[in-house]
Motif scaffolding. Sequence first.
Motif, PDB file in Angstrom:
ATOM      1  N   GLY A 106      23.484  -5.229  29.613  1.00 14.21           N
ATOM      2  CA  GLY A 106      23.168  -4.268  30.582  1.00 14.21           C
ATOM      3  C   GLY A 106      22.398  -2.996  30.328  1.00 14.21           C
ATOM      4  O   GLY A 106      21.130  -2.813  30.966  1.00 14.21           O
ATOM      5  N   ALA A 107      22.449  -2.548  29.276  1.00 13.21           N
ATOM      6  CA  ALA A 107      21.737  -1.322  28.776  1.00 13.21           C
ATOM      7  C   ALA A 107      20.288  -1.776  28.376  1.00 13.21           C
ATOM      8  O   ALA A 107      19.417  -0.778  28.798  1.00 13.21           O
ATOM      9  N   ILE A 108      20.145  -2.818  27.819  1.00  8.94           N
ATOM     10  CA  ILE A 108      18.891  -3.220  27.243  1.00  8.94           C
ATOM     11  C   ILE A 108      17.902  -3.588  28.458  1.00  8.94           C
ATOM     12  O   ILE A 108      17.017  -2.981  28.784  1.00  8.94           O
ATOM     13  N   THR A 109      18.592  -4.365  29.579  1.00 12.82           N
ATOM     14  CA  THR A 109      17.655  -4.739  30.535  1.00 12.82           C
ATOM     15  C   THR A 109      17.595  -3.498  31.576  1.00 12.82           C
ATOM     16  O   THR A 109      16.382  -3.611  32.340  1.00 12.82           O
ATOM     17  N   GLY A 110      18.407  -2.662  31.774  1.00 17.99           N
ATOM     18  CA  GLY A 110      18.452  -1.321  32.535  1.00 17.99           C
ATOM     19  C   GLY A 110      17.117  -0.578  32.106  1.00 17.99           C
ATOM     20  O   GLY A 110      16.310  -0.077  32.512  1.00 17.99           O
TER      21      GLY A 110
END
Length: 284
Positions: A106-110
Amino acid sequence: MSSTELKKPNLFQSIALGGASCVFTVNFTHPIETVKTRMQVTGLSLGHTTTSLLKTEGVTAFWKGIVFAWGREASYASIKLGAYAPVRDALGAGKDAPFYLKFLAGAITGGVGSIIGNPFDVMKTLAQANEGAAKPLGTLVGDMYKNQGIAGFYRGVQANIMRAMVLNATKMACYDISKGYVADATGWGRKDVRTVFASGMVAGLAMTASVSPFDRIRTALMNQPTDKKLYNGFVDCGSKLIKENGPASLWRGFIPIWARFAPTATIQLLVIETLYDFFGFASI
């Protein structure tokens, strides 16, 4: 056919479906975002902000900046939501994977999505914070470019990346994990609307608690005058806000943030799960 037997969408298919769900959702939640932005900028209460906005600018003012919001959802949000499942799977974070791997996905895509969507975020914030008659889209963009050049569209990008990483990591990881708990506790399937709704509400509350300070700082950075710089980055902005208004001010607008995040997360996730199902894809 069970969910495990269904095919998974590729990265581009998932991003397209994520974008469609986000653009659809923002039409209903944008007024809450406008009220939240005004509260953060003015420091006024929820009731006063809503009443003043309605009385002095009319109903349509709640949708100020909606064009920029569409652009933001089609760029940033489509990646943060749509790319989550493919990136999670690429990291090997399957159904029973630990929380930190889902959080990382989630952190990467966000973070990636926020870089692409930052110009729309800046213009949306300025349009929503502008009191009085709405400025034409061309005027807002032209003034920004004239005064600050391309760099102006990336003001607050540091805060926006951090906010997006925390927001999306919390949202998607909590949603992913919650679906398992809800399904096990109730006997509902992972694609059941009740499972998606309950998990989306949990994710919305978790997002609000963790993201509010980042959201407050981001708004302050993006709402600086186009011809003047008030803060020198994320840390300077946060320090000045705390010094001037106290630590609690970082959670200013908590109620409208939660009122936006909870339904936004829930509607987005319901719509994308529905689209996944329609096209014969496995659920998130």
